[in-house]
Design an enzyme around this catalytic site. Structure first.
Site, mmCIF file in Angstrom:
data_model
loop_
_atom_site.group_PDB
_atom_site.id
_atom_site.type_symbol
_atom_site.label_atom_id
_atom_site.label_comp_id
_atom_site.label_asym_id
_atom_site.label_seq_id
_atom_site.Cartn_x
_atom_site.Cartn_y
_atom_site.Cartn_z
ATOM 1 N N CYS A 259 8.336 -5.223 54.310
ATOM 2 C CA CYS A 259 9.372 -4.176 54.282
ATOM 3 C C CYS A 259 10.791 -4.670 54.496
ATOM 4 C CB CYS A 259 9.059 -3.134 55.348
ATOM 5 S SG CYS A 259 7.581 -2.202 54.979
HETATM 6 N N1 LIG Z 1 3.028 -2.668 55.300
HETATM 7 C C1 LIG Z 1 3.876 -1.953 55.971
HETATM 8 O O1 LIG Z 1 4.053 -2.182 57.152
HETATM 9 C C2 LIG Z 1 4.662 -0.815 55.317
HETATM 10 C C3 LIG Z 1 5.358 0.065 56.137
HETATM 11 C C4 LIG Z 1 6.049 1.128 55.563
HETATM 12 C C5 LIG Z 1 6.079 1.272 54.176
HETATM 13 N N2 LIG Z 1 5.430 0.378 53.366
HETATM 14 C C6 LIG Z 1 5.472 0.607 51.928
HETATM 15 O O2 LIG Z 1 4.224 1.155 51.496
HETATM 16 C C7 LIG Z 1 3.901 0.692 50.190
HETATM 17 C C8 LIG Z 1 2.532 0.030 50.202
HETATM 18 O O3 LIG Z 1 2.600 -1.118 51.029
HETATM 19 P P1 LIG Z 1 1.323 -1.784 51.701
HETATM 20 O O4 LIG Z 1 1.847 -2.653 52.792
HETATM 21 O O5 LIG Z 1 0.296 -0.767 52.025
HETATM 22 O O6 LIG Z 1 0.806 -2.696 50.498
HETATM 23 P P2 LIG Z 1 -0.594 -3.494 50.426
HETATM 24 O O7 LIG Z 1 -0.369 -4.635 49.536
HETATM 25 O O8 LIG Z 1 -1.124 -3.722 51.807
HETATM 26 O O9 LIG Z 1 -1.580 -2.452 49.757
HETATM 27 C C9 LIG Z 1 -1.407 -1.963 48.491
HETATM 28 C C10 LIG Z 1 -2.760 -1.744 47.852
HETATM 29 O O10 LIG Z 1 -2.546 -1.127 46.581
HETATM 30 C C11 LIG Z 1 -3.478 -1.679 45.666
HETATM 31 N N3 LIG Z 1 -2.961 -1.439 44.328
HETATM 32 C C12 LIG Z 1 -1.929 -2.029 43.694
HETATM 33 N N4 LIG Z 1 -1.734 -1.489 42.486
HETATM 34 C C13 LIG Z 1 -2.668 -0.522 42.342
HETATM 35 C C14 LIG Z 1 -2.979 0.382 41.319
HETATM 36 N N5 LIG Z 1 -2.284 0.438 40.191
HETATM 37 N N6 LIG Z 1 -4.025 1.223 41.505
HETATM 38 C C15 LIG Z 1 -4.755 1.191 42.655
HETATM 39 N N7 LIG Z 1 -4.485 0.357 43.658
HETATM 40 C C16 LIG Z 1 -3.455 -0.493 43.518
HETATM 41 C C17 LIG Z 1 -3.604 -3.136 46.066
HETATM 42 O O11 LIG Z 1 -4.812 -3.698 45.607
HETATM 43 C C18 LIG Z 1 -3.550 -3.022 47.589
HETATM 44 O O12 LIG Z 1 -4.831 -2.891 48.150
HETATM 45 C C19 LIG Z 1 5.045 -0.227 49.752
HETATM 46 O O13 LIG Z 1 5.989 0.533 49.049
HETATM 47 C C20 LIG Z 1 5.632 -0.646 51.092
HETATM 48 O O14 LIG Z 1 6.992 -1.005 50.971
HETATM 49 C C21 LIG Z 1 4.698 -0.661 53.915
#
Ligand SMILES: NC(=O)c1ccc[n+]([C@@H]2O[C@H](COP(=O)([O-])OP(=O)(O)OC[C@H]3O[C@@H](n4cnc5c(N)ncnc54)[C@H](O)[C@@H]3O)[C@@H](O)[C@H]2O)c1
Length: 395
Positions: A259
């Site tokens: 992030c």
């Molecule tokens: N990790 C954090 O601490 C955090 C905190 C706040 C916001 N965010 C935001 O949340 C969002 C997700 O982040 P995250 O950390 O959960 O990512 P992540 O990489 O942990 O998880 C994302 C998941 O989505 C799946 N994926 C990707 N494309 C896909 C598709 N087309 N169809 C189905 N599944 C798909 C991936 O395989 C993965 O398992 C991002 O925008 C991030 O900026 C993350």
């Protein structure tokens, strides 16, 4: 009521399990087959998730992971929680989001509510996601509901979790806002309605830009204090006694994770697009990227050059007490050290394996140790008399 959550990562899985625990029937959609198979056998590498909760939700029929999008046809609510990283040019990469919205649109039913949780620039939900959903479903935007609700998860935090972290919500219209609020209120204590989707999208970017700018500022100040021969941590402690108008941030080799180094660039990119550049973000990003090089220089000074020297980097995840190496600044530190001729090994028993290499033991066989990410479990006495460069505010 069936809820589909697209993306079963750090954000989607905890939300899916919280919704399942509160009684919804949740389908966790992910395009990673291994992840789906693991989840359905009760396994995940996401540290904050209680494995027993996954097993309980699976056996009670409240949670199931799948690669099949067709379940969206029966879903009243579809959450999108896929990555929004940067591309090789350091620009927003919406490819995951566009792919997920396209798949969601193909199976979207009339009257369903789609909530975007991924971090995006203002205007993305209204101008990109709604259009894809219309195009792929063949429906008019008035036939379905759309809301935005940014995620604020703080990995490994003992204090803040899905339930007690206030959740921002904004709908495209009042009906979408109300349905989104009703949904989240089943498992989140405080749901806060924003005036518009763009306000909610920008608020998330403000939160993370605020952290990037302040951490980069304190890192710049730590370089100043080091040159002056005083402890930046003592300076921060002294300033922190002010009961108002000050918030402490602490030095490091830079920001990391999915992030803080990424989201501000979504804001900066949008800002230059509309002709209102955010110079603070550009500068903070630059300082952040320079920190590993600065510490490689400090290492060089500390032992009189790095050529042929054995250097142990301690802690490689992006922050203490987590195994997450996404965007870790330690990667650049190692590249800088190797570039200056050092033979680099690393120790991190939380990460264990990284970039095809394994964590080595802490021992006294090194010319220098660099404490990059100070996990609580570390016992630095194992280093014997190896000199230590502490990136967390040493002079
Ligand atoms: N990790 C954090 O601490 C955090 C905190 C706040 C916001 N965010 C935001 O949340 C969002 C997700 O982040 P995250 O950390 O959960 O990512 P992540 O990489 O942990 O998880 C994302 C998941 O989505 C799946 N994926 C990707 N494309 C896909 C598709 N087309 N169809 C189905 N599944 C798909 C991936 O395989 C993965 O398992 C991002 O925008 C991030 O900026 C993350």
């Amino acid at each position: 009521m069936i809820i589909s959550v697209i993306g079963q990562g750090y954000v989607g899985l905890p939300i899916a399990l919280s919704a399942a625990t509160s009684g919804f029937e949740v389908k966790g959609i992910d395009n990673d087959q291994n992840k789906v198979a693991n989840l359905n056998s009760g396994v995940t590498s996401i540290e904050d998730v209680d494995l027993q909760v996954i097993s309980e939700m699976i056996s009670s029929g409240k949670y199931f992971a799948t690669t099949n999008y067709s379940i969206i046809e029966k879903s009243a609510i579809v959450l999108i929680c896929v990555p929004t990283p940067l591309d090789l040019d350091h620009k927003p990469d919406l490819s995951y989001l566009i792919a997920a919205a396209t798949s969601a649109g193909r199976h979207l039913s009339r009257g369903s509510l789609v909530i975007l949780e991924s971090t995006v620039a203002p205007g993305t939900t209204r101008n990109i996601i709604v259009k894809i959903l219309e195009q792929e479903s063949g429906l008019e935007s008035s036939d379905f509901l759309v809301a935005y609700s940014p995620e604020r998860i703080d990995p490994s935090s003992k204090k803040w979790n899905v339930k007690n972290t206030p959740k921002l919500v904004a709908g495209l219209d009042n009906k979408a806002t109300k349905q989104a609020v009703d949904f989240y209120s089943k498992f989140i204590d405080n749901v806060v309605v924003c005036e518009s989707i763009e306000v909610a999208e920008t608020a998330k970017l403000l939160e993370n830009s605020f952290r990037l700018i302040n951490i980069s500022f304190i890192n710049e100040l730590s370089i100043f204090c080091s040159k002056l021969g005083i402890s930046v941590n003592e300076v921060i402690n002294a300033a922190s006694t002010k009961p108002y108008g000050f918030m402490p941030f602490y030095p490091s080799i830079g920001v990391g994770g999915h992030c803080i180094p990424v989201d501000p660039l979504y804001l900066a990119n949008k800002a230059s697009e509309i002709g209102a550049p955010t110079r603070f973000i550009d500068l903070a990003d630059q300082i952040n990227q320079e920190m590993p090089g600065y510490f490689a220089g400090r290492a060089e000074e500390k032992i009189g050059g790095l050529k042929g020297k054995k250097v142990l980097v301690i802690g490689v995840s992006y922050k203490p007490n987590v195994a997450d190496v996404r965007e870790t600044p330690v990667k650049s530190l190692i590249v800088e050290l190797v570039g200056r001729g050092a033979q680099v090994s690393w120790h991190d028993d939380l990460v264990k394996e990284w970039n095809g290499e394994k964590s080595v033991a802490l021992s006294n066989e090194y010319d220098l140790a660099i404490l990059a990410t100070p996990h609580d479990y570390l016992d630095l006495t194992k280093l014997g008399d190896v000199p230590i460069l502490n990136t967390r505010g040493s002079i």
